[in-house]
Scaffold this active site. Sequence first.
Site, PDB file in Angstrom:
ATOM      1  N   HIS A  12       9.465  -3.526   3.531  1.00 45.48           N
ATOM      2  CA  HIS A  12       8.997  -3.729   2.144  1.00 45.48           C
ATOM      3  C   HIS A  12      10.178  -4.040   1.219  1.00 45.48           C
ATOM      4  O   HIS A  12      10.075  -4.888   0.327  1.00 45.48           O
ATOM      5  CB  HIS A  12       8.315  -2.470   1.610  1.00 45.48           C
ATOM      6  CG  HIS A  12       7.023  -2.114   2.276  1.00 45.48           C
ATOM      7  ND1 HIS A  12       6.880  -1.015   3.091  1.00 45.48           N
ATOM      8  CD2 HIS A  12       5.811  -2.712   2.238  1.00 45.48           C
ATOM      9  CE1 HIS A  12       5.635  -0.946   3.513  1.00 45.48           C
ATOM     10  NE2 HIS A  12       4.961  -1.966   3.022  1.00 45.48           N
ATOM     11  N   GLN A  29      -3.177 -11.942   8.072  1.00 47.80           N
ATOM     12  CA  GLN A  29      -3.285 -11.651   6.632  1.00 47.80           C
ATOM     13  C   GLN A  29      -2.544 -12.703   5.821  1.00 47.80           C
ATOM     14  O   GLN A  29      -3.046 -13.210   4.813  1.00 47.80           O
ATOM     15  CB  GLN A  29      -2.723 -10.253   6.346  1.00 47.80           C
ATOM     16  CG  GLN A  29      -2.555  -9.960   4.865  1.00 47.80           C
ATOM     17  CD  GLN A  29      -2.150  -8.539   4.601  1.00 47.80           C
ATOM     18  OE1 GLN A  29      -2.954  -7.634   4.695  1.00 47.80           O
ATOM     19  NE2 GLN A  29      -0.873  -8.313   4.242  1.00 47.80           N
ATOM     20  N   LEU A  36       6.732   3.100   1.592  1.00 49.31           N
ATOM     21  CA  LEU A  36       7.595   1.929   1.777  1.00 49.31           C
ATOM     22  C   LEU A  36       8.649   2.149   2.854  1.00 49.31           C
ATOM     23  O   LEU A  36       9.153   3.266   3.030  1.00 49.31           O
ATOM     24  CB  LEU A  36       8.279   1.602   0.448  1.00 49.31           C
ATOM     25  CG  LEU A  36       7.333   1.343  -0.731  1.00 49.31           C
ATOM     26  CD1 LEU A  36       8.137   1.058  -1.996  1.00 49.31           C
ATOM     27  CD2 LEU A  36       6.369   0.213  -0.438  1.00 49.31           C
ATOM     28  N   MET A  71       0.850  -1.200   0.000  1.00 44.49           N
ATOM     29  CA  MET A  71       0.000   0.000   0.000  1.00 44.49           C
ATOM     30  C   MET A  71       0.886   1.250   0.000  1.00 44.49           C
ATOM     31  O   MET A  71       0.421   2.350   0.326  1.00 44.49           O
ATOM     32  CB  MET A  71      -0.947  -0.007   1.197  1.00 44.49           C
ATOM     33  CG  MET A  71      -1.906  -1.206   1.151  1.00 44.49           C
ATOM     34  SD  MET A  71      -3.522  -0.900   1.877  1.00 44.49           S
ATOM     35  CE  MET A  71      -3.094  -0.525   3.539  1.00 44.49           C
TER      36      MET A  71
END
Length: 163
Positions: free
Chosen positions: A37, A153, A33, A30
Site C-alpha cells: 500500500h 480488480q 496497510l 481497505m
Amino acid sequence: MQICPSKIRIRQEIARLRAASQAIGLVPTMGFLHEGHLQLMRRAAQHADAVVATIFVNPTQFGPNEDLSRYPRDLERDLDLLRAEGVAAVFTPSPEEMYLPGADAIVDVPSLSGILQGALRPGHFQGVATVVSKLFNITQPDVAVFGEKDYQQLALIRKMVRD
Ligand code: PAF
C-alpha cells in the site's frame, strides 16, 4: 494530515487542495496497510501534488460466507503510516456514510465481474465497482492508483473508468 470521516469533510479538504492548484492522487484501500500500500502512495505522489488515501472496509464486496467482522483493522497504525508517507488527507467513512439505508443501486462491469474469481464470489466485483465509483465521485481525483496483485480488480476498474 487531515482525517476526514464524512463526505462533506473530504470534499472540503479536496476543494482546499484544488484551490491551491494541487492535482489529487487517490489511493483507495481497505486499511491494515502494508508495504505494498505504501508503494501505491509513493506512486500516486509521483503523478499528483497531493495524495488522498481512503480507508474503508467495504461491506458490499463481502459474500454471505465471508466474515466481514473478521477483516483485520488497525486505524491508528494505518494513520501513522500514512502520515509518515506525507499523505495530505485520508477519508475514513463508516458504512452508513457510504450506503444510505435501503441503497441498492450498483455499478457493474458484466463482461469482467462474473468470470474467474467473480464466478466463485458472486457479487464481489459489483461491490468493488460500486464502492470505487462512489469514491471517485466523492473525491474527483486527477489520478487513482491500484495494486496489480488483484489483476482482475485492476482490469475491471480500468474498464469502468474507460466506459
Ligand atoms: O483492493 C482493495 O483494497 C479494495 O477492493 C478496494 C479497491 C479498496 C475497494 O474496496
